[in-house]
Design a protein around this motif. Structure first.
Motif, PDB file in Angstrom:
ATOM      1  N   THR A  17     -54.714 -76.305 -85.659  1.00  0.00           N
ATOM      2  CA  THR A  17     -53.244 -76.613 -85.606  1.00  0.00           C
ATOM      3  C   THR A  17     -53.027 -77.993 -85.915  1.00  0.00           C
ATOM      4  O   THR A  17     -51.903 -78.437 -85.941  1.00  0.00           O
ATOM      5  CB  THR A  17     -52.442 -76.053 -84.388  1.00  0.00           C
ATOM      6  N   HIS A  18     -53.856 -78.722 -86.621  1.00  0.00           N
ATOM      7  CA  HIS A  18     -53.888 -79.864 -87.278  1.00  0.00           C
ATOM      8  C   HIS A  18     -53.682 -81.128 -86.216  1.00  0.00           C
ATOM      9  O   HIS A  18     -53.089 -82.153 -86.535  1.00  0.00           O
ATOM     10  CB  HIS A  18     -52.716 -79.925 -88.285  1.00  0.00           C
ATOM     11  N   ALA A  50     -46.148 -85.545 -68.335  1.00  0.00           N
ATOM     12  CA  ALA A  50     -46.307 -86.273 -67.056  1.00  0.00           C
ATOM     13  C   ALA A  50     -47.755 -86.465 -66.931  1.00  0.00           C
ATOM     14  O   ALA A  50     -48.651 -85.919 -67.120  1.00  0.00           O
ATOM     15  CB  ALA A  50     -45.790 -85.471 -65.808  1.00  0.00           C
ATOM     16  N   VAL A  51     -48.172 -87.784 -66.708  1.00  0.00           N
ATOM     17  CA  VAL A  51     -49.319 -88.153 -66.298  1.00  0.00           C
ATOM     18  C   VAL A  51     -49.980 -87.209 -64.966  1.00  0.00           C
ATOM     19  O   VAL A  51     -49.089 -87.255 -63.978  1.00  0.00           O
ATOM     20  CB  VAL A  51     -49.671 -89.562 -65.811  1.00  0.00           C
ATOM     21  N   GLY A  52     -51.185 -87.029 -65.153  1.00  0.00           N
ATOM     22  CA  GLY A  52     -51.709 -86.044 -64.067  1.00  0.00           C
ATOM     23  C   GLY A  52     -51.538 -84.481 -64.042  1.00  0.00           C
ATOM     24  O   GLY A  52     -52.343 -83.769 -63.553  1.00  0.00           O
ATOM     25  N   ARG A  53     -50.785 -84.044 -65.306  1.00  0.00           N
ATOM     26  CA  ARG A  53     -50.761 -82.606 -65.571  1.00  0.00           C
ATOM     27  C   ARG A  53     -52.214 -82.102 -66.202  1.00  0.00           C
ATOM     28  O   ARG A  53     -52.998 -82.881 -66.924  1.00  0.00           O
ATOM     29  CB  ARG A  53     -49.544 -82.535 -66.482  1.00  0.00           C
ATOM     30  N   GLU A  54     -52.492 -81.015 -65.612  1.00  0.00           N
ATOM     31  CA  GLU A  54     -53.567 -80.458 -65.933  1.00  0.00           C
ATOM     32  C   GLU A  54     -53.387 -79.514 -67.286  1.00  0.00           C
ATOM     33  O   GLU A  54     -52.263 -78.954 -67.297  1.00  0.00           O
ATOM     34  CB  GLU A  54     -54.388 -79.470 -64.969  1.00  0.00           C
ATOM     35  N   VAL A  55     -54.123 -79.589 -68.455  1.00  0.00           N
ATOM     36  CA  VAL A  55     -53.902 -78.941 -69.503  1.00  0.00           C
ATOM     37  C   VAL A  55     -55.300 -78.152 -69.935  1.00  0.00           C
ATOM     38  O   VAL A  55     -56.299 -78.427 -69.589  1.00  0.00           O
ATOM     39  CB  VAL A  55     -53.592 -79.716 -70.796  1.00  0.00           C
ATOM     40  N   LYS A  56     -54.863 -76.977 -70.700  1.00  0.00           N
ATOM     41  CA  LYS A  56     -56.148 -76.188 -71.172  1.00  0.00           C
ATOM     42  C   LYS A  56     -56.222 -76.429 -72.783  1.00  0.00           C
ATOM     43  O   LYS A  56     -55.329 -76.060 -73.232  1.00  0.00           O
ATOM     44  CB  LYS A  56     -55.919 -74.926 -70.764  1.00  0.00           C
ATOM     45  N   GLN A  57     -57.588 -76.212 -73.339  1.00  0.00           N
ATOM     46  CA  GLN A  57     -57.965 -76.318 -74.624  1.00  0.00           C
ATOM     47  C   GLN A  57     -57.003 -75.040 -75.315  1.00  0.00           C
ATOM     48  O   GLN A  57     -57.202 -73.951 -74.767  1.00  0.00           O
ATOM     49  CB  GLN A  57     -59.285 -76.167 -74.845  1.00  0.00           C
ATOM     50  N   GLY A  58     -56.321 -75.440 -76.221  1.00  0.00           N
ATOM     51  CA  GLY A  58     -55.609 -74.607 -77.089  1.00  0.00           C
ATOM     52  C   GLY A  58     -54.229 -74.161 -76.378  1.00  0.00           C
ATOM     53  O   GLY A  58     -53.361 -72.983 -77.153  1.00  0.00           O
ATOM     54  N   PRO A  60     -50.311 -75.019 -74.943  1.00  0.00           N
ATOM     55  CA  PRO A  60     -49.204 -75.777 -75.354  1.00  0.00           C
ATOM     56  C   PRO A  60     -49.503 -76.955 -74.017  1.00  0.00           C
ATOM     57  O   PRO A  60     -49.371 -76.760 -73.157  1.00  0.00           O
ATOM     58  CB  PRO A  60     -47.908 -74.821 -74.893  1.00  0.00           C
ATOM     59  N   VAL A  61     -49.206 -78.086 -74.697  1.00  0.00           N
ATOM     60  CA  VAL A  61     -48.987 -79.346 -73.791  1.00  0.00           C
ATOM     61  C   VAL A  61     -47.513 -80.210 -73.795  1.00  0.00           C
ATOM     62  O   VAL A  61     -47.160 -80.610 -72.900  1.00  0.00           O
ATOM     63  CB  VAL A  61     -49.811 -80.190 -73.938  1.00  0.00           C
ATOM     64  N   ILE A  73     -47.119 -78.375 -79.453  1.00  0.00           N
ATOM     65  CA  ILE A  73     -48.313 -79.190 -79.438  1.00  0.00           C
ATOM     66  C   ILE A  73     -49.569 -78.713 -78.763  1.00  0.00           C
ATOM     67  O   ILE A  73     -48.962 -78.582 -77.266  1.00  0.00           O
ATOM     68  CB  ILE A  73     -48.335 -80.665 -79.701  1.00  0.00           C
ATOM     69  N   THR A  74     -50.661 -78.322 -78.712  1.00  0.00           N
ATOM     70  CA  THR A  74     -51.469 -77.732 -77.843  1.00  0.00           C
ATOM     71  C   THR A  74     -52.712 -78.841 -77.797  1.00  0.00           C
ATOM     72  O   THR A  74     -52.809 -79.781 -78.357  1.00  0.00           O
ATOM     73  CB  THR A  74     -52.290 -76.502 -78.462  1.00  0.00           C
ATOM     74  N   ALA A  75     -53.170 -78.504 -76.584  1.00  0.00           N
ATOM     75  CA  ALA A  75     -54.065 -79.619 -76.096  1.00  0.00           C
ATOM     76  C   ALA A  75     -55.561 -79.287 -76.875  1.00  0.00           C
ATOM     77  O   ALA A  75     -56.117 -78.024 -77.086  1.00  0.00           O
ATOM     78  CB  ALA A  75     -54.374 -79.509 -74.495  1.00  0.00           C
ATOM     79  N   THR A  76     -56.351 -80.413 -77.260  1.00  0.00           N
ATOM     80  CA  THR A  76     -57.422 -80.239 -78.008  1.00  0.00           C
ATOM     81  C   THR A  76     -58.692 -80.043 -77.252  1.00  0.00           C
ATOM     82  O   THR A  76     -59.745 -79.389 -77.453  1.00  0.00           O
ATOM     83  CB  THR A  76     -57.791 -81.478 -78.901  1.00  0.00           C
ATOM     84  N   VAL A  77     -58.387 -80.454 -76.003  1.00  0.00           N
ATOM     85  CA  VAL A  77     -59.636 -80.216 -74.872  1.00  0.00           C
ATOM     86  C   VAL A  77     -58.865 -79.807 -73.458  1.00  0.00           C
ATOM     87  O   VAL A  77     -57.709 -80.293 -73.122  1.00  0.00           O
ATOM     88  CB  VAL A  77     -60.443 -81.407 -74.941  1.00  0.00           C
ATOM     89  N   SER A  78     -59.517 -79.232 -72.585  1.00  0.00           N
ATOM     90  CA  SER A  78     -59.111 -79.117 -71.268  1.00  0.00           C
ATOM     91  C   SER A  78     -59.449 -80.279 -70.502  1.00  0.00           C
ATOM     92  O   SER A  78     -60.250 -80.901 -70.634  1.00  0.00           O
ATOM     93  CB  SER A  78     -59.874 -77.824 -70.508  1.00  0.00           C
TER      94      SER A  78
END
Lengths: 141, 358
Positions: A17-18, A50-58, A60-61, A73-78
């Motif tokens: 997704t660029h 927000a800083v501290g938020r957990e995200v998953k690869q692929g 939305p962040v 925009i999606t996260a590139t890494v978890s």
């Protein structure tokens, strides 16, 4: 590396997704590639994360707005968000002006970097060239 | 593979339901095409707009106009029964940043509906439909819940005065200019076609949007909304009008644009130059400064020097603003310490002149 007029630095990895991602110590920095910003047009707003938020690869962040369109925009890494580029709150167009520099979006402390990194694309790979070629044809870019 | 797309020709609905419906459908994963219009007027702002910067909230309250923040993009709009809405809620299979395709699904249908009504409408840019260069349809899009959503309208009988009245403006001149600019750059269907009616417009929108969505979607008109969607409407309306949600975005950007149509905007910008704070508001049309008002907290001698600078930059293409400002600032007799031509360009354009990398 250049593909047509689009610059894709070799030291970065890319997703479909660029988004681009760069390793910096034990963290990674993420932004929108020069091709992604060409597709999106002028970025009018980048939603702070927000800083501290957990995200998953692929997954939305954050969301951005360009040309009356709000997209994700999606996260590139978890991992965990350790920084958001607050300059974008004042100048979202930095994403367009300096996509690989001052237009970075988020910094992530990865949870499983090696696995995630292996799933991302290298600029020189056949898969990445095929992706960009297909997108250029689709959007007439 | 062709997918069934339920179509709801609802006609007049409450102002709250006219926004809650597509949000509820998107969050419930219920693809749909809705055709409707609100029975009461209200003001709706875009997903990432700062309410306090865009809308004169006090005036809205005085006029009894409810406020809503939608989850799709675009600017603040005054909405009422003089506009017929379409709302397309589609599975979010639109990959990546394919928003142009999403817009074209809606706009292509709107333009075709207008042509069926006998008006020579064309899609202009990414998100306007225009007749004779004047915008007749406003549109916005976004990812909402798990759905790709594009919504818009046909201006049947647009209330220009009401739209200008609810905008937050730096001064009344700006409001007058906004009104004039809308009069010049927008058009209502009744101005072109005396026989235009809600029912006729709704009928042609269903036909044309159905054709534009084929072959990927087969539009089928339904008698009633699903129960889960109806049940979700009150809660969704409450969420979209919640005071905290309405004030959830505080923009830090030093520039603001009111888009009238593709290529025509009014702007209100600030820029902190070494010599002090500069403020500018004015209008741009197709890349040319149409009018300009400069002010701020800085020293200028003679005091009327700004008027000359405003005149020197009026009717100047945006890519020549810096050069025109430099010529003016070089004039003998004008003292404007700590303010360069680059600063003037920055406050007029709201950004550096070269912005989008290619």
């Amino acid at each position: 590396m250049k593909i047509a007029k689009y610059d894709f630095p070799d030291e970065l990895r890319y997703d479909a997704t660029h988004n681009w991602v760069r390793r910096e110590g034990d963290e990674v920095v993420q932004g929108m590639s020069v091709f992604g910003q060409a597709l999106a047009g002028e970025i009018m707003y980048v939603e702070p994360v927000a800083v501290g938020r957990e995200v998953k690869q692929g997954a939305p962040v954050l969301s951005v707005e360009s040309g009356k369109w709000v997209g994700r925009i999606t996260a590139t890494v978890s991992g965990t968000i350790v920084a958001f580029n607050s300059d974008l709150e004042w100048e979202p167009v930095l994403v367009n002006q300096e996509p690989y520099g001052r237009g970075w979006m988020i910094r992530i402390q990865p949870a499983a970097l090696e696995e995630d990194w292996a799933r991302l694309l290298e600029a020189g790979s056949e898969e990445f060239h095929a992706l960009i070629a297909a997108e250029r044809q689709k959007y007439n870019l | 593979m062709t997918q069934l797309l339920p179509c709801y020709r609802l006609g007049p609905v409450s102002w709250a339901d006219s926004q809650a419906l597509y949000h509820a459908q998107a969050h419930l994963g219920r693809p749909a095409l809705n055709i409707l219009w609100p029975t009461e007027p209200y003001v709706c702002i875009g997903r990432f707009q700062d309410l306090a910067l865009e809308v004169d909230v006090e005036r809205c309250r005085e006029r009894g106009l409810p406020l809503v923040r939608r989850e799709v993009g675009g600017g603040a709009v005054y909405l009422d029964a003089g506009q017929v809405f379409y709302q397309l809620v589609l599975p979010d299979r639109v990959e990546g940043r394919d928003y142009r395709s999403l817009f074209s699904l809606g706009l292509g249908g709107v333009a075709a509906a207008l042509r069926r009504l006998g008006v020579s409408a064309v899609v202009r840019g990414t998100n306007d439909v225009a007749v004779g260069g004047r915008k007749i349809s406003g549109n916005g899009a976004g990812t909402v819940g798990g759905a790709a959503v594009v919504v818009g309208n046909i201006l049947l009988n647009f209330d220009y005065e009401a739209m200008a009245a609810v905008l937050r403006v730096p001064d009344e001149k700006f409001r007058d200019k906004a009104y004039q600019s809308m009069r010049e750059n927008l058009v209502s269907l009744v101005e072109l076609l005396r026989s235009a009616s809600h029912a006729r417009v709704a009928e042609e929108m269903v036909r044309a949007l159905s054709a534009n969505l084929a072959p990927d979607y087969r539009v089928e008109v339904q008698d009633s909304l699903p129960d889960d969607v109806v049940a979700a409407l009150p809660g969704t309306a409450e969420r979209l009008t919640d005071e905290q949600w309405l004030r959830s975005v505080e923009r830090r950007r030093e520039s603001r644009q009111v888009r009238i149509r593709e290529g025509v905007t009014l702007f209100e910008n600030r820029w902190k130059a070494p010599g002090g704070l500069l403020r500018a508001h004015g209008g741009l049309a197709d890349g040319v400064v149409q009018w300009l008002s400069l002010s701020g907290d800085f020293f200028v001698d003679p005091p009327n020097g700004l008027e000359g600078l405003e005149a020197a930059l009026t009717e100047v293409p945006v890519d020549r603003v810096r050069a025109a400002a430099a010529r003016f600032l070089d004039q003998q007799g004008l003292t404007l310490p700590g303010v360069t031509a680059e600063d003037v360009e920055r406050v007029v354009l709201g950004r550096p002149s070269s912005t989008v990398a290619s």
